[in-house]
Design a protein around this motif. Structure first.
Motif, short mmCIF file in Angstrom:
data_model
loop_
_atom_site.label_atom_id
_atom_site.label_comp_id
_atom_site.label_asym_id
_atom_site.label_seq_id
_atom_site.Cartn_x
_atom_site.Cartn_y
_atom_site.Cartn_z
N UNK A 235 0.83 -1.21 0.00
CA UNK A 235 0.00 0.00 0.00
C UNK A 235 0.86 1.26 0.00
N UNK A 236 0.23 2.37 -0.36
CA UNK A 236 0.89 3.66 -0.22
C UNK A 236 0.66 4.20 1.18
N UNK A 237 0.93 5.47 1.37
CA UNK A 237 0.71 6.13 2.66
C UNK A 237 1.36 5.33 3.79
N UNK A 238 2.69 5.25 3.75
CA UNK A 238 3.44 4.43 4.71
C UNK A 238 3.03 4.69 6.17
N UNK A 239 2.73 5.93 6.49
CA UNK A 239 2.46 6.27 7.89
C UNK A 239 1.16 5.68 8.40
N UNK A 240 0.30 5.17 7.50
CA UNK A 240 -1.00 4.62 7.88
C UNK A 240 -0.97 3.11 8.09
N UNK A 241 0.21 2.50 7.91
CA UNK A 241 0.28 1.04 7.91
C UNK A 241 1.36 0.52 8.85
N UNK A 242 1.13 -0.71 9.32
CA UNK A 242 2.13 -1.45 10.09
C UNK A 242 2.44 -2.73 9.33
N UNK A 243 3.66 -3.25 9.51
CA UNK A 243 4.09 -4.44 8.78
C UNK A 243 4.47 -5.55 9.75
N UNK A 244 4.06 -6.78 9.41
CA UNK A 244 4.39 -7.96 10.19
C UNK A 244 4.86 -9.06 9.25
N UNK A 245 5.61 -10.02 9.80
CA UNK A 245 6.01 -11.18 9.02
C UNK A 245 4.78 -12.03 8.71
N UNK A 246 4.70 -12.55 7.49
CA UNK A 246 3.65 -13.52 7.17
C UNK A 246 4.16 -14.92 7.51
N UNK A 247 3.52 -15.54 8.47
CA UNK A 247 3.93 -16.88 8.88
C UNK A 247 3.19 -17.94 8.08
N UNK A 248 3.84 -19.09 7.96
CA UNK A 248 3.34 -20.18 7.12
C UNK A 248 2.91 -21.33 8.03
N UNK A 249 1.69 -21.24 8.55
CA UNK A 249 1.26 -22.25 9.51
C UNK A 249 -0.24 -22.43 9.53
N UNK A 250 -0.78 -22.65 10.73
CA UNK A 250 -2.21 -22.92 10.93
C UNK A 250 -2.80 -21.80 11.78
N UNK A 251 -3.76 -21.11 11.25
CA UNK A 251 -4.42 -20.02 11.98
C UNK A 251 -5.24 -20.58 13.12
N UNK A 252 -5.19 -19.92 14.27
CA UNK A 252 -5.96 -20.40 15.43
C UNK A 252 -6.32 -19.25 16.34
N UNK A 253 -7.56 -19.27 16.81
CA UNK A 253 -8.01 -18.35 17.85
C UNK A 253 -7.79 -19.03 19.19
N UNK A 254 -7.14 -18.34 20.13
CA UNK A 254 -6.87 -18.90 21.43
C UNK A 254 -7.73 -18.27 22.51
N UNK A 255 -8.50 -19.10 23.23
CA UNK A 255 -9.31 -18.65 24.37
C UNK A 255 -8.54 -19.03 25.64
N UNK A 256 -8.11 -18.02 26.37
CA UNK A 256 -7.19 -18.24 27.48
C UNK A 256 -7.83 -17.79 28.79
N UNK A 257 -7.94 -18.73 29.73
CA UNK A 257 -8.33 -18.39 31.11
C UNK A 257 -7.55 -19.31 32.03
N UNK A 258 -8.21 -20.19 32.78
CA UNK A 258 -7.45 -21.15 33.58
C UNK A 258 -7.08 -22.38 32.75
N UNK A 259 -7.42 -22.35 31.49
CA UNK A 259 -7.03 -23.36 30.51
C UNK A 259 -6.90 -22.70 29.16
N UNK A 260 -6.50 -23.45 28.15
CA UNK A 260 -6.36 -22.94 26.79
C UNK A 260 -7.24 -23.75 25.86
N UNK A 261 -8.03 -23.05 25.04
CA UNK A 261 -8.81 -23.70 23.98
C UNK A 261 -8.44 -23.05 22.66
N UNK A 262 -8.07 -23.89 21.69
CA UNK A 262 -7.66 -23.42 20.37
C UNK A 262 -8.69 -23.82 19.34
N UNK A 263 -9.16 -22.85 18.55
CA UNK A 263 -10.15 -23.11 17.51
C UNK A 263 -9.57 -22.76 16.15
#
Length: 310
Positions: free
Chosen positions: A9-37
């Motif tokens: 994209x243009x407008x560099x100041x409006x964006x942040x950049x991160x590494x693109x990882x090559x794996x399995x996407x997961x939402x983590x629900x964290x409390x006294x245990x961990x649940x991965x969806x």
């Protein structure tokens, strides 16, 4: 929230950049245990026992991230994850957790305590995530990249990474939506595909799969044929694929492929291939098999990259 394939994209100041990882996407629900969806709403917690220590108890929170395995050069490797993605046997899972350890790369914070954060801008969510101090033997918050988009993309290519993710600083989190507010820019092209059949092998592959017939959904939700893939697997992988596909056989063609001698199957299994481009006929050029994607729904598979002819 899903990223859309695109260009820097243009407008560099409006964006942040991160590494693109090559794996399995997961939402983590964290409390006294961990649940991965997973992305297709399957509970995958049991498959990743080394991540259980992430559970902290107070306050509970929900994060988004990618489960990855690293190769000898410190790069995330989808191929390294393949032996772990289909396992259900507890003892095998524990053994693989030691021989092929996974790391949960956490890049977003969606909920904390009794407060939803998805309406906050990415900048604020990211700041709150970093304040949690999530750093362990098998989980971490990857650093934000500092520099221009072109420089970050060039550096990712130099060190052999898949690419980068560009995120607008003012972007809310849009659950289940693919949005240009998150743009993935890749050094290597890849495509999720629906397996719609196979062509029987000959010679050394007699009695096995010679190649897989691939399809994606078009804008009208119709499956369209995009070619065959016949490289990128071991004999063991071919045998495992055949065992999964044989029960799915059907008498009528799944797509209009025009492949003589093809065996067609119900369009249920999703795989991933790398490739060099698209032909003018809408076929993948030089596809190579990367592995099955049990974390993806066949109904969600569409053309990722903008087509071009060469």
């Amino acid at each position: 929230m899903l990223a859309m394939a695109g260009i820097l994209p243009g407008e560099e100041s409006e964006w942040n950049y991160e590494i693109k990882f090559d794996g399995i996407r997961a939402i983590g629900y964290v409390d006294d245990g961990l649940r991965l969806m997973s992305r297709n709403d399957k509970d995958i917690t049991a498959a990743w026992p080394e991540l259980a220590g992430l559970a902290s108890g107070t306050p509970p929170f929900v994060v988004d991230g990618e489960i990855v395995a690293f190769d000898a050069f410190g790069r995330s490797s989808f191929e390294a994850l393949q032996p772990r993605m289909h396992q259900r046997n507890v003892s095998t899972i524990r053994a693989l957790a030691k021989s092929v350890p996974a790391t949960y790369m956490i890049f977003d914070l969606l909920h904390i305590g009794d407060r939803s954060l998805i309406g906050l801008p990415y900048r604020q969510r990211r700041d709150l995530l970093e304040q949690l101090g999530l750093r362990g033997s098998h989980w971490q918050v990857p650093p934000r990249l500092h520099g221009t988009g072109p420089d970050m993309l060039a550096e990712s290519k130099r060190v052999g990474l898949e690419g980068i993710i560009c995120k607008r600083l003012d972007s809310p989190y849009l659950p289940g939506r693919r949005s240009p507010l998150w743009t993935k820019v890749k050094n290597v092209l890849d495509q999720e595909v629906v397996i719609v059949g196979w062509k029987p092998g000959t010679g050394r592959r007699e009695g096995r799969i010679g190649s897989l017939l691939m399809a994606v959904h078009d804008d009208n939700g119709r499956l369209v044929y995009i070619g065959n893939v016949g490289t990128g697997w071991t004999v063991r992988m071919l045998d495992e694929l055949l065992a999964e596909l044989q029960p799915l056989q059907r008498k009528t063609a799944t797509v209009d492929a025009g492949v003589p001698g093809a065996v067609y199957v119900e369009p249920r299994l999703v795989g991933e291939v790398s490739f060099t481009g698209w032909t003018s006929e809408g076929r993948l050029r030089h596809p190579t098999w990367r592995g099955l994607r049990p974390d993806k729904r066949a109904s969600e598979v569409v053309r990722e990259q903008q087509p071009w002819a060469d």
